[in-house]
Design a protein around this motif. Structure first.
Motif, PDB file in Angstrom:
ATOM      1  N   PHE A 149       7.784   1.979  -0.972  1.00 43.40           N
ATOM      2  CA  PHE A 149       9.129   1.193  -0.741  1.00 43.40           C
ATOM      3  C   PHE A 149       8.072   0.058   0.085  1.00 43.40           C
ATOM      4  N   PRO A 150       9.102  -1.131   0.164  1.00 44.19           N
ATOM      5  CA  PRO A 150       8.638  -2.259   1.655  1.00 44.19           C
ATOM      6  C   PRO A 150       9.017  -1.129   3.059  1.00 44.19           C
ATOM      7  N   ALA A 151       8.076  -2.561   3.882  1.00 40.01           N
ATOM      8  CA  ALA A 151       8.259  -1.868   5.324  1.00 40.01           C
ATOM      9  C   ALA A 151       8.555  -3.334   6.013  1.00 40.01           C
ATOM     10  N   PRO A 152       9.545  -2.640   6.648  1.00 42.47           N
ATOM     11  CA  PRO A 152      10.486  -3.986   7.529  1.00 42.47           C
ATOM     12  C   PRO A 152       9.732  -4.656   8.689  1.00 42.47           C
ATOM     13  N   GLN A 153      10.311  -6.409   8.461  1.00 37.85           N
ATOM     14  CA  GLN A 153       9.474  -7.950   8.644  1.00 37.85           C
ATOM     15  C   GLN A 153       9.482  -7.076  10.294  1.00 37.85           C
ATOM     16  N   LEU A 154      10.582  -7.176  10.452  1.00 42.66           N
ATOM     17  CA  LEU A 154      11.003  -7.107  12.333  1.00 42.66           C
ATOM     18  C   LEU A 154      10.654  -5.399  12.581  1.00 42.66           C
ATOM     19  N   SER A 155       9.307  -5.386  12.623  1.00 43.95           N
ATOM     20  CA  SER A 155       8.559  -4.616  12.892  1.00 43.95           C
ATOM     21  C   SER A 155       7.461  -4.823  13.459  1.00 43.95           C
ATOM     22  N   ASP A 156       6.828  -4.417  14.848  1.00 49.82           N
ATOM     23  CA  ASP A 156       5.748  -4.673  15.577  1.00 49.82           C
ATOM     24  C   ASP A 156       4.954  -3.951  15.375  1.00 49.82           C
ATOM     25  N   GLU A 157       5.485  -2.490  15.100  1.00 48.57           N
ATOM     26  CA  GLU A 157       4.395  -1.506  15.370  1.00 48.57           C
ATOM     27  C   GLU A 157       5.173   0.004  14.244  1.00 48.57           C
ATOM     28  N   MET A 158       4.245   0.406  13.711  1.00 48.88           N
ATOM     29  CA  MET A 158       4.415   1.635  13.191  1.00 48.88           C
ATOM     30  C   MET A 158       3.848   3.693  13.806  1.00 48.88           C
ATOM     31  N   PHE A 159       4.451   4.251  13.535  1.00 48.04           N
ATOM     32  CA  PHE A 159       4.217   5.743  14.028  1.00 48.04           C
ATOM     33  C   PHE A 159       4.034   6.489  13.374  1.00 48.04           C
ATOM     34  N   HIS A 223      -3.000  15.043   1.062  1.00 48.13           N
ATOM     35  CA  HIS A 223      -1.982  13.318   0.783  1.00 48.13           C
ATOM     36  C   HIS A 223      -3.310  11.594   1.224  1.00 48.13           C
ATOM     37  N   ALA A 224      -2.833  11.180   0.179  1.00 48.77           N
ATOM     38  CA  ALA A 224      -2.965   9.414   1.638  1.00 48.77           C
ATOM     39  C   ALA A 224      -2.035   8.922   1.649  1.00 48.77           C
ATOM     40  N   MET A 225      -2.168   8.189   2.466  1.00 46.99           N
ATOM     41  CA  MET A 225      -0.844   6.737   3.213  1.00 46.99           C
ATOM     42  C   MET A 225      -1.362   5.263   3.286  1.00 46.99           C
ATOM     43  N   LEU A 226      -1.076   5.017   2.926  1.00 46.77           N
ATOM     44  CA  LEU A 226      -1.106   3.180   3.103  1.00 46.77           C
ATOM     45  C   LEU A 226      -0.427   2.649   3.816  1.00 46.77           C
ATOM     46  N   ALA A 227      -0.621   1.950   5.223  1.00 51.45           N
ATOM     47  CA  ALA A 227       0.554   1.069   4.967  1.00 51.45           C
ATOM     48  C   ALA A 227      -0.029  -0.423   5.262  1.00 51.45           C
ATOM     49  N   GLU A 228       0.089  -1.264   4.253  1.00 47.99           N
ATOM     50  CA  GLU A 228      -0.282  -3.092   3.769  1.00 47.99           C
ATOM     51  C   GLU A 228       0.155  -3.807   4.546  1.00 47.99           C
ATOM     52  N   GLU A 229      -0.032  -4.741   4.443  1.00 45.27           N
ATOM     53  CA  GLU A 229       0.607  -5.903   4.992  1.00 45.27           C
ATOM     54  C   GLU A 229      -0.758  -7.146   3.895  1.00 45.27           C
ATOM     55  N   LEU A 230       0.170  -8.024   3.472  1.00 42.73           N
ATOM     56  CA  LEU A 230      -0.583  -8.444   2.243  1.00 42.73           C
ATOM     57  C   LEU A 230      -1.068  -9.858   3.295  1.00 42.73           C
ATOM     58  N   PRO A 231      -1.572 -10.853   2.588  1.00 40.81           N
ATOM     59  CA  PRO A 231      -1.467 -11.889   3.400  1.00 40.81           C
ATOM     60  C   PRO A 231      -0.457 -13.040   3.172  1.00 40.81           C
ATOM     61  N   ASP A 232       0.261 -12.692   2.525  1.00 45.89           N
ATOM     62  CA  ASP A 232       1.484 -14.111   2.181  1.00 45.89           C
ATOM     63  C   ASP A 232       2.584 -13.233   3.233  1.00 45.89           C
ATOM     64  N   GLY A 233       2.272 -12.296   4.499  1.00 46.96           N
ATOM     65  CA  GLY A 233       3.298 -11.343   4.792  1.00 46.96           C
ATOM     66  C   GLY A 233       4.416 -10.131   4.877  1.00 46.96           C
ATOM     67  N   ARG A 234       4.289 -10.424   3.056  1.00 42.34           N
ATOM     68  CA  ARG A 234       5.049  -8.838   2.782  1.00 42.34           C
ATOM     69  C   ARG A 234       3.819  -7.412   3.162  1.00 42.34           C
ATOM     70  N   ARG A 235       5.431  -6.644   2.842  1.00 42.06           N
ATOM     71  CA  ARG A 235       4.188  -5.164   3.640  1.00 42.06           C
ATOM     72  C   ARG A 235       5.098  -4.305   2.746  1.00 42.06           C
ATOM     73  N   GLN A 236       3.893  -3.336   1.998  1.00 40.40           N
ATOM     74  CA  GLN A 236       3.887  -2.103   1.655  1.00 40.40           C
ATOM     75  C   GLN A 236       3.649  -0.284   2.169  1.00 40.40           C
ATOM     76  N   ILE A 237       4.758   0.163   1.679  1.00 41.81           N
ATOM     77  CA  ILE A 237       3.906   1.385   2.006  1.00 41.81           C
ATOM     78  C   ILE A 237       3.947   2.606   0.787  1.00 41.81           C
ATOM     79  N   GLN A 238       2.813   2.920   0.551  1.00 42.86           N
ATOM     80  CA  GLN A 238       2.039   4.262  -0.351  1.00 42.86           C
ATOM     81  C   GLN A 238       1.997   5.302  -0.028  1.00 42.86           C
TER      82      GLN A 238
END
Length: 692
Positions: A149-159, A223-238
């Motif tokens: 799933f993608p993560a929102p752009q207008l988000s400053d933090e995650m919990f 489990h494993a989780m990763l929240a990644e922000e790519l250099p182009d700004g896109r964000r993914q949650i795995q």
């Protein structure tokens, strides 16, 4: 080739997937429900620009990002051929099956097939998504993410959630920044340390307002989780199983489900979705029409020192206080006088119970209580008859570090499961038992996904053969809580801490996912065994009454005053438990950080109860008004302070609720709030509300 577009929606949210040129699709929209949109226009609108220093096209951030398509972020699949060569597939479209609120997509590359499924539940609003892989030839699978799933752009933090034994469900914020937030839980169980979930608030979101996205991975084996922000700004949650926990070659593999939800009512919108979905769609109830019984557990009263006369006396006192279920904890089997021996030898100890458990159970039944019992099936002590007979049944090396003086059975071994089934089934057949406390008191010597699958198989078989037995998931308290284990159990022991202050916070955070009906909370001893803190009976009782109420202390220690308070609160809980069972637990935005408050709102909105716990000394002198939530603005509500008698001498003023009920509108309650009396820390105000 035209883009392939799929749109799933319910009354709250939409999920739009787009695949270009037969490639794996991307989720291009996940948020508030779309109405009347031109989906082809959305697909075009989603395309992004390129500039210097980039490839000539943006590699797709698909539901399983592929390294072979020049995707520079974390790939959704990492696999190797038997010879060790990396497998880098380029999947192409095979088929799509569309149903009401559901979608199944299949892609292939040669002998490798990938399938992703999505479904939205129209009542709970939970999106369930799952991925699977199959191969014509055996492969080594190091990692497969559930649909990304993608993560929102207008988000400053995650919990996400950290924790420890007796300190579970600690929410921790992380700022979004370029790179990866990674979590890899390799304990072999869900873990105190890392509840498998993430919350993604938009800027300014609170408990009661704003946009929040949430994901939970329903798996019990690490489990494993990763929240990644790519250099182009896109964000993914795995999310996926802990990497490299499939040591043997496989030809087929399924991830656990991801449970995802969008809310435009703050964190509470996510919380109510998860609470309802778990209670109504995941858990299967052995006695669906029976009120949740007041629970008594004898552990912190007697520990291993079982004496039939003492247990009968304790049971009689517990019943007098209002208990309806008696649970016999650790110490009834083998030669179990401490934690060094007998795990795996599930035969009743004739020294403690020369006539078996019958005399104790008969006494408990005369008190009109049901009987439950403790097992820790997945564990074995080296000092046990079964280990001496079958040391090869233990998981890991013989010289491994022990945990609580115990090792772990290899649950992937069918012989082990057959033995454990026989031992447990013999006890359940011989006695009238309607409850098992199923414990799991150490981490695995090494992470292995087959361990969780074996435990699931044993639980499934026992539940099929003993469908009227309720099972509690306990793992040194809250070490195994997730939607995977809850598909096989009906209650969780949220924490081994019976400290009411600690539980107030733990319960508050766990309510983001767990409803009252499954969340065990017990009145502990006056002098808490895990914190050393001494807390008054009123606070201890009301914290337990905020969830599935129980006692876990020696009732012989109670003074007349303490026993009276406990009877009163228990009677209140019994009178309210049926509507509270289906109520939404809403976390309140307290203006005073010393106050942890929640509002439990009935399904029809006609009544509610607020629990406002004072966790610390306030910075200001007087209580700040406490705003409520989710009420009808124009409706009038009668507000009553249930425990006004708990006000102390230092509360010298005359706020209305100390003497009388208050009738005001929902608008006032939500915009101004309630003025409560002054109180010490470690106290709780209980406010009842009724719509007029």
């Amino acid at each position: 080739m035209k883009p392939q577009i799929w749109h799933l929606s319910d009354a709250r949210q939409s999920l739009v997937l787009v695949g270009e040129n037969g490639d794996l699709p991307q989720i291009i929209y996940w948020g508030a429900r779309l109405r009347g949109e031109d989906l082809a226009a959305l697909a075009r609108a989603h395309r992004m620009d390129v500039t210097g220093g980039m490839l000539d096209e943006n590699p797709p951030l698909s539901i399983c990002p592929e390294a072979a398509r020049s995707f520079s972020g974390q790939a959704g699949l990492k696999a190797r051929a038997l010879e060790g060569d990396l497998i880098r597939p380029r999947f192409k479209f095979v088929s799509a099956q569309e149903g009401d609120n559901s979608l199944a997509l299949t892609y292939a590359d040669g002998g490798l097939r990938y399938t992703a499924t999505f479904a939205i539940h129209p009542q709970t609003h939970i999106i369930t998504a799952q991925a699977s892989i199959s191969s014509d030839a055996p492969i080594y699978l190091d990692w497969l993410a559930a649909p990304v799933f993608p993560a929102p752009q207008l988000s400053d933090e995650m919990f996400d959630f950290a924790g420890r034994w007796i300190g579970e469900f600690q929410m921790q914020p992380h700022p979004w920044r370029a790179g990866i937030l990674a979590r890899d839980n390799r304990t072999g169980r869900t873990g105190h340390e890392h509840f498998p979930a993430i919350l993604l608030p938009a800027r300014g979101a609170t408990n009661c307002a704003g946009e929040v996205w949430a994901l939970h991975y329903g798996w019990s084996g690490g489990h494993a989780m990763l929240a990644e922000e790519l250099p182009d700004g896109r964000r993914q949650i795995q999310f996926g199983h802990a990497p490299q926990t499939e040591p043997a070659p496989i030809t087929a593999f399924d991830t656990a489900p991801i449970y995802a939800v969008f809310s435009d009512h703050g964190f509470n919108g996510c919380a109510t979705a998860y609470q309802r979905h778990l209670r109504d769609e995941i858990v299967t109830w052995p006695h669906p029409d029976r009120p949740r019984p007041v629970h008594y557990n004898c552990w912190e009263a007697v520990y291993f020192n079982h004496s039939l006369p003492e247990l009968k006396d304790i049971a009689t006192r517990a019943a007098d206080l209002g208990a309806e279920r008696f649970v016999l904890d650790d110490g009834w089997f083998g030669r179990r006088d401490d934690d060094t021996t007998s795990l795996g030898d599930w035969a009743i100890d004739p020294r403690k119970y020369p006539d078996g458990l019958g005399p104790l159970i008969d006494h408990i039944h005369t008190l009109k209580m049901t009987f439950g019992i403790w097992f820790e099936p997945e564990m074995v002590n080296p000092d046990s008859d079964i280990y001496r007979a079958h040391p090869d049944w233990a998981l890991g090396a013989t010289d491994q570090i022990l945990g609580r003086q115990q090792m772990v059975f290899d649950m992937s071994n069918a012989q082990v499961r057959e033995y454990l089934y026989g031992q447990i089934a013999a006890v359940l057949t011989a006695y009238d038992i309607d409850y098992i406390k199923w414990d799991h008191n150490r981490v695995l010597p090494h992470a292995d996904a087959s361990q969780a699958r074996g435990t699931y198989a044993l639980l499934d078989r026992l539940r099929a053969d003993f469908p009227r037995v309720e099972i509690e998931s306990c793992s040194s308290g809250g070490g195994r809580i997730d939607f995977g284990i809850m598909a096989r159990t009906q209650r969780v022991w949220l924490s081994d801490s019976n400290d009411a202050l600690e539980r107030l916070r733990i319960q508050h955070n766990a309510a983001l996912f767990l409803p009252m009906a499954v969340t065990g909370s017990h009145v502990g001893p006056r002098h808490c065994h895990t914190s050393g803190r001494v807390i008054g009976i009123e606070m201890r009782a009301w914290v337990a009454a905020a969830r599935h109420m129980g006692f876990e202390m020696d009732p012989r220690e109670l003074t007349d005053h303490e026993a009276g308070v406990l009877r009163d609160v228990t009677a209140w809980w019994k009178a309210n438990r049926d509507w509270m069972r289906r109520a939404d637990i809403l976390r309140l935005d307290s203006a005073d950080p010393a106050v942890i408050a929640e509002q439990q709102l009935a399904q029809d909105g006609g009544r509610f109860v607020v629990f406002a716990g004072k966790a610390d000394t306030s910075a200001q002198i007087l209580p700040r008004p406490l705003r409520l939530t989710a009420l009808e603005a124009d409706a009038r509500y009668r507000i009553r302070l249930r425990n006004k008698g708990d006000a102390i001498g230092l509360s010298r003023g005359a706020p209305l609720l100390k003497s009388d009920d208050m009738v005001v509108t929902g608008q006032y309650l939500m915009r101004q709030g309630i003025n409560l009396p002054w109180s010490f820390p470690l106290t709780m105000w209980v406010i009842e509300g009724e719509r007029l």
